[in-house]
Scaffold this motif. Structure first.
Motif, PDB file in Angstrom:
ATOM      1  N   GLU A 132       0.835  -1.201   0.000  1.00 62.53           N
ATOM      2  CA  GLU A 132       0.000   0.000   0.000  1.00 62.53           C
ATOM      3  C   GLU A 132       0.871   1.253   0.000  1.00 62.53           C
ATOM      4  O   GLU A 132       1.712   1.447   0.869  1.00 62.53           O
ATOM      5  N   CYS A 133       0.665   2.089  -1.013  1.00 63.49           N
ATOM      6  CA  CYS A 133       1.419   3.340  -1.137  1.00 63.49           C
ATOM      7  C   CYS A 133       0.476   4.524  -0.952  1.00 63.49           C
ATOM      8  O   CYS A 133      -0.694   4.468  -1.333  1.00 63.49           O
ATOM      9  N   LYS A 134       1.010   5.581  -0.370  1.00 68.97           N
ATOM     10  CA  LYS A 134       0.261   6.831  -0.207  1.00 68.97           C
ATOM     11  C   LYS A 134       1.073   7.961  -0.808  1.00 68.97           C
ATOM     12  O   LYS A 134       2.294   8.022  -0.639  1.00 68.97           O
ATOM     13  N   LEU A 135       0.390   8.835  -1.512  1.00 68.72           N
ATOM     14  CA  LEU A 135       1.000  10.027  -2.094  1.00 68.72           C
ATOM     15  C   LEU A 135       0.621  11.218  -1.240  1.00 68.72           C
ATOM     16  O   LEU A 135      -0.558  11.480  -1.021  1.00 68.72           O
ATOM     17  N   HIS A 136       1.613  11.925  -0.724  1.00 64.63           N
ATOM     18  CA  HIS A 136       1.400  13.205  -0.041  1.00 64.63           C
ATOM     19  C   HIS A 136       1.763  14.272  -1.063  1.00 64.63           C
ATOM     20  O   HIS A 136       2.879  14.269  -1.590  1.00 64.63           O
ATOM     21  N   ILE A 137       0.826  15.184  -1.334  1.00 65.37           N
ATOM     22  CA  ILE A 137       1.025  16.134  -2.425  1.00 65.37           C
ATOM     23  C   ILE A 137       0.415  17.495  -2.097  1.00 65.37           C
ATOM     24  O   ILE A 137      -0.651  17.574  -1.497  1.00 65.37           O
ATOM     25  N   CYS A 138       1.109  18.547  -2.487  1.00 58.81           N
ATOM     26  CA  CYS A 138       0.504  19.875  -2.584  1.00 58.81           C
ATOM     27  C   CYS A 138       1.063  20.537  -3.827  1.00 58.81           C
ATOM     28  O   CYS A 138       2.183  20.258  -4.241  1.00 58.81           O
ATOM     29  N   ALA A 139       0.238  21.365  -4.433  1.00 55.28           N
ATOM     30  CA  ALA A 139       0.599  21.957  -5.717  1.00 55.28           C
ATOM     31  C   ALA A 139      -0.236  23.198  -5.969  1.00 55.28           C
ATOM     32  O   ALA A 139      -1.202  23.468  -5.278  1.00 55.28           O
ATOM     33  N   HIS A 140       0.177  23.940  -6.989  1.00 54.66           N
ATOM     34  CA  HIS A 140      -0.596  25.068  -7.479  1.00 54.66           C
ATOM     35  C   HIS A 140      -0.379  25.116  -8.980  1.00 54.66           C
ATOM     36  O   HIS A 140       0.745  24.961  -9.428  1.00 54.66           O
ATOM     37  N   ALA A 147      -0.508  26.422   1.024  1.00 52.50           N
ATOM     38  CA  ALA A 147      -0.838  25.198   0.295  1.00 52.50           C
ATOM     39  C   ALA A 147      -1.261  24.140   1.304  1.00 52.50           C
ATOM     40  O   ALA A 147      -0.758  24.113   2.428  1.00 52.50           O
ATOM     41  N   ARG A 148      -2.189  23.309   0.908  1.00 51.16           N
ATOM     42  CA  ARG A 148      -2.639  22.208   1.761  1.00 51.16           C
ATOM     43  C   ARG A 148      -2.168  20.898   1.175  1.00 51.16           C
ATOM     44  O   ARG A 148      -2.162  20.710  -0.032  1.00 51.16           O
ATOM     45  N   MET A 149      -1.794  19.988   2.035  1.00 48.11           N
ATOM     46  CA  MET A 149      -1.327  18.687   1.596  1.00 48.11           C
ATOM     47  C   MET A 149      -2.510  17.728   1.482  1.00 48.11           C
ATOM     48  O   MET A 149      -3.292  17.589   2.419  1.00 48.11           O
ATOM     49  N   ASP A 150      -2.620  17.083   0.331  1.00 43.61           N
ATOM     50  CA  ASP A 150      -3.604  16.029   0.124  1.00 43.61           C
ATOM     51  C   ASP A 150      -2.901  14.690   0.312  1.00 43.61           C
ATOM     52  O   ASP A 150      -1.714  14.545  -0.005  1.00 43.61           O
ATOM     53  N   VAL A 151      -3.617  13.695   0.814  1.00 44.29           N
ATOM     54  CA  VAL A 151      -3.099  12.342   0.956  1.00 44.29           C
ATOM     55  C   VAL A 151      -3.958  11.432   0.083  1.00 44.29           C
ATOM     56  O   VAL A 151      -5.174  11.364   0.258  1.00 44.29           O
ATOM     57  N   ILE A 152      -3.310  10.742  -0.864  1.00 44.01           N
ATOM     58  CA  ILE A 152      -4.015   9.936  -1.853  1.00 44.01           C
ATOM     59  C   ILE A 152      -3.465   8.513  -1.821  1.00 44.01           C
ATOM     60  O   ILE A 152      -2.251   8.311  -1.880  1.00 44.01           O
ATOM     61  N   SER A 153      -4.344   7.527  -1.734  1.00 46.04           N
ATOM     62  CA  SER A 153      -3.925   6.125  -1.822  1.00 46.04           C
ATOM     63  C   SER A 153      -3.628   5.783  -3.273  1.00 46.04           C
ATOM     64  O   SER A 153      -4.421   6.097  -4.163  1.00 46.04           O
ATOM     65  N   LEU A 154      -2.494   5.139  -3.507  1.00 44.31           N
ATOM     66  CA  LEU A 154      -2.097   4.767  -4.858  1.00 44.31           C
ATOM     67  C   LEU A 154      -2.233   3.266  -5.055  1.00 44.31           C
ATOM     68  O   LEU A 154      -1.698   2.491  -4.261  1.00 44.31           O
ATOM     69  N   PRO A 155      -2.910   2.845  -6.116  1.00 42.96           N
ATOM     70  CA  PRO A 155      -3.054   1.412  -6.388  1.00 42.96           C
ATOM     71  C   PRO A 155      -1.831   0.863  -7.131  1.00 42.96           C
ATOM     72  O   PRO A 155      -1.869   0.632  -8.325  1.00 42.96           O
ATOM     73  N   CYS A 156      -0.712   0.681  -6.435  1.00 42.67           N
ATOM     74  CA  CYS A 156       0.528   0.168  -7.033  1.00 42.67           C
ATOM     75  C   CYS A 156       0.486  -1.354  -7.024  1.00 42.67           C
ATOM     76  O   CYS A 156       0.979  -1.989  -6.091  1.00 42.67           O
ATOM     77  N   ILE A 157      -0.112  -1.944  -8.067  1.00 38.94           N
ATOM     78  CA  ILE A 157      -0.343  -3.390  -8.065  1.00 38.94           C
ATOM     79  C   ILE A 157       0.522  -4.142  -9.070  1.00 38.94           C
ATOM     80  O   ILE A 157       0.615  -5.353  -9.018  1.00 38.94           O
ATOM     81  N   GLU A 158       1.160  -3.421  -9.990  1.00 37.98           N
ATOM     82  CA  GLU A 158       2.031  -4.065 -10.981  1.00 37.98           C
ATOM     83  C   GLU A 158       3.429  -4.239 -10.381  1.00 37.98           C
ATOM     84  O   GLU A 158       3.755  -3.656  -9.359  1.00 37.98           O
ATOM     85  N   ASN A 159       4.267  -5.023 -11.048  1.00 35.89           N
ATOM     86  CA  ASN A 159       5.653  -5.167 -10.597  1.00 35.89           C
ATOM     87  C   ASN A 159       6.391  -3.838 -10.695  1.00 35.89           C
ATOM     88  O   ASN A 159       7.206  -3.509  -9.851  1.00 35.89           O
ATOM     89  N   GLU A 160       6.120  -3.074 -11.771  1.00 34.63           N
ATOM     90  CA  GLU A 160       6.629  -1.711 -11.902  1.00 34.63           C
ATOM     91  C   GLU A 160       5.442  -0.803 -12.154  1.00 34.63           C
ATOM     92  O   GLU A 160       4.589  -1.091 -12.984  1.00 34.63           O
ATOM     93  N   ASN A 161       5.392   0.311 -11.433  1.00 37.07           N
ATOM     94  CA  ASN A 161       4.271   1.239 -11.518  1.00 37.07           C
ATOM     95  C   ASN A 161       4.773   2.615 -11.919  1.00 37.07           C
ATOM     96  O   ASN A 161       5.686   3.146 -11.288  1.00 37.07           O
ATOM     97  N   GLU A 162       4.173   3.160 -12.961  1.00 36.74           N
ATOM     98  CA  GLU A 162       4.526   4.504 -13.409  1.00 36.74           C
ATOM     99  C   GLU A 162       3.546   5.495 -12.782  1.00 36.74           C
ATOM    100  O   GLU A 162       2.347   5.436 -13.041  1.00 36.74           O
ATOM    101  N   ILE A 163       4.068   6.375 -11.953  1.00 40.17           N
ATOM    102  CA  ILE A 163       3.255   7.420 -11.327  1.00 40.17           C
ATOM    103  C   ILE A 163       3.496   8.705 -12.113  1.00 40.17           C
ATOM    104  O   ILE A 163       4.649   9.119 -12.292  1.00 40.17           O
ATOM    105  N   THR A 164       2.412   9.314 -12.589  1.00 45.56           N
ATOM    106  CA  THR A 164       2.508  10.554 -13.351  1.00 45.56           C
ATOM    107  C   THR A 164       1.634  11.604 -12.683  1.00 45.56           C
ATOM    108  O   THR A 164       0.483  11.336 -12.343  1.00 45.56           O
ATOM    109  N   ILE A 165       2.197  12.786 -12.509  1.00 52.29           N
ATOM    110  CA  ILE A 165       1.451  13.926 -11.988  1.00 52.29           C
ATOM    111  C   ILE A 165       1.469  14.997 -13.069  1.00 52.29           C
ATOM    112  O   ILE A 165       2.532  15.480 -13.451  1.00 52.29           O
ATOM    113  N   ALA A 166       0.288  15.323 -13.590  1.00 49.50           N
ATOM    114  CA  ALA A 166       0.147  16.385 -14.589  1.00 49.50           C
ATOM    115  C   ALA A 166      -0.229  17.660 -13.853  1.00 49.50           C
ATOM    116  O   ALA A 166      -1.195  17.682 -13.092  1.00 49.50           O
TER     117      ALA A 166
END
Length: 143
Positions: free
Chosen positions: A32-40, A64-83
């Motif tokens: 189980e992975c979690k992404l902590h993120i803030c952005a503008h 800025a406020r930090m969001d916490v998002i659960s990431l479904p990292c289920i493959e052997n290699e997972n590509e995380i992209t933030i646009a």
């Protein structure tokens, strides 16, 4: 709040109206992975090209406020992209400040990737930057 992540930007576009950047990292399966993120201004999160979340939580200028998002990292290699979109204009839904991203990915409470070290940044050429604004109340058209 953040253990290691740094607030980063791409200086060439940080203050340019209607800017767009993507940030990528590839991770091995960690449970189980979690992404902590803030952005503008606005971001979208993808895992293995599948949409997961958007944000950020709104706040006042220079905050800025930090969001916490659960990431479904289920493959052997997972590509995380933030646009990341930086409108850099006054509007009813955002404040006028430079675009930035601060993010870290945690697995079992340990930081496994973070901005300032692990993420690669790109300026995609697939979006038309010089477009019309709808009005002073809204952002630019999406092309």
């Amino acid at each position: 709040m953040f253990k290691k992540a740094l607030a980063i930007t791409i200086p060439e576009i940080a203050n340019i109206p209607n800017s767009f950047a993507t940030f990528h990292v590839t991770l091995k399966k960690q449970g189980e992975c979690k992404l902590h993120i803030c952005a503008h201004s606005f971001y979208q999160v993808y895992v293995n090209k599948k949409f997961v979340a958007f944000g950020p939580a709104r706040t006042a200028k220079k905050y800025a406020r930090m969001d916490v998002i659960s990431l479904p990292c289920i493959e052997n290699e997972n590509e995380i992209t933030i646009a990341l979109t930086g409108y850099n204009c006054r509007c009813l839904s955002t404040v006028l400040q430079p675009m930035f991203l601060q993010a870290e990915i945690l697995a079992n409470g340990n930081v496994i990737a973070y901005t300032g070290k692990d993420f690669s940044a790109y300026i995609p050429l697939c979006k038309e930057q010089k477009t019309e604004r709808y009005s002073w109340q809204r952002h630019y058209t999406e092309i």
